[in-house]
Design an enzyme around this catalytic site. Sequence first.
Site, mmCIF file in Angstrom:
data_model
loop_
_atom_site.group_PDB
_atom_site.id
_atom_site.type_symbol
_atom_site.label_atom_id
_atom_site.label_comp_id
_atom_site.label_asym_id
_atom_site.label_seq_id
_atom_site.Cartn_x
_atom_site.Cartn_y
_atom_site.Cartn_z
ATOM 1 N N HIS A 211 -76.361 -80.623 -42.799
ATOM 2 C CA HIS A 211 -75.974 -79.742 -41.864
ATOM 3 C C HIS A 211 -76.622 -78.452 -41.560
ATOM 4 O O HIS A 211 -76.173 -78.140 -40.946
ATOM 5 C CB HIS A 211 -74.461 -79.522 -42.393
ATOM 6 C CG HIS A 211 -73.635 -80.025 -42.676
ATOM 7 N ND1 HIS A 211 -71.963 -80.009 -42.072
ATOM 8 C CD2 HIS A 211 -73.427 -80.902 -44.389
ATOM 9 C CE1 HIS A 211 -71.327 -80.623 -43.055
ATOM 10 N NE2 HIS A 211 -72.667 -80.548 -43.848
ATOM 11 N N TYR B 175 -78.403 -74.270 -52.104
ATOM 12 C CA TYR B 175 -78.677 -73.350 -50.849
ATOM 13 C C TYR B 175 -79.049 -71.940 -51.008
ATOM 14 O O TYR B 175 -80.018 -72.212 -50.223
ATOM 15 C CB TYR B 175 -76.749 -72.887 -50.727
ATOM 16 C CG TYR B 175 -76.239 -74.039 -50.451
ATOM 17 C CD1 TYR B 175 -75.865 -75.177 -50.386
ATOM 18 C CD2 TYR B 175 -74.353 -72.939 -49.929
ATOM 19 C CE1 TYR B 175 -75.014 -76.463 -50.220
ATOM 20 C CE2 TYR B 175 -73.411 -73.638 -49.575
ATOM 21 C CZ TYR B 175 -73.615 -75.257 -50.157
ATOM 22 O OH TYR B 175 -72.692 -76.376 -49.998
#
Length: 322
Positions: A35, A304
């Site tokens: 993403h 992340y």
Amino acid sequence: MPLPSDDLVVQVSKELVAALHTAAGGEHPGYRPAHAKGFMLHGTFTSSAEAKSLSSAPHFSQPSTPILARFSNSTGLPQIPDGDPNANPRGMAIRFDLGGRTHTDVIGHSTPYFPTRTGAEFLELLKAIGGSGPGASSPSPAEVFLGSHPAALAFVIAPKPTPTSFAHEQYFGVTALKFVSAKGKSVYFRYRIVPVAGVETMEDAAAKEKSPNFLHEELTKRVADGPVSFKLMAQLAEEGDVTDDATVHWPESRSVVELGVVKLEGMETDSDKEQKHIIFDPIPRVQGIEPSEDPLLDVRAAVYLISGKERRAAAQGVRSLS
């Protein structure tokens, strides 16, 4: 947001970040390994009475909460055209600013499916895809993996049409979490983010004719004309529902309740800089919302964090040590 204490989880997470970079043709400094292409907006969240009854979380009990939101395309390619089918599923992440340097996040993507139960399986899938290029054996490693992992096959073949706007897409939380009310009552749930404007998609052929950044351009114009709203929903589990496996769906007969309204009011002024700095967290880390036992939670949080430190280091012109 610390790294998990389990060394094996951290190692798998590091290997996942590396594998995602490889899938994107190499590292793109300053961008997410998945993403990568996206943009940010700001707005407010207004909770419902139902939310307050389910959870003692602060953003469910105060009149309104400032938020940041990020929309994104799939893959680690920062320049992927918005009309490319590989840009699906889309992503939406919301950060609730609770004050005092405290926050909690909601992260979803535009499919209710996820391909694997664990991070190790996801790493195996990425390696299988990477080994299935021209000249690969038949059946290819990817075909072998999909043939032995029905959840991954279901994810791959599930329709993922391109939306006409990020404001016309719905987003699904990957893992189950647990609400805990002020009275101590708990219930497992999964987030859903539903567009007030309704879901609207287009055929691949029409999407390919659009400009490479048409979704960004469209939403910029849309929010300039007025707020863009979504309903934050929760599908509630019942006794016996599986809550530690993201590949297992709950029946659609399960209750879905409205937690409040997300109102996006403008584009973030320095979106590119903010995207490089912000690290969203799939683990809630807030009173009234607890993690489930889903093994993906720790892995995703570590991925992340590791990739976020890489982005911040790239923005500062130094090499990440993580």
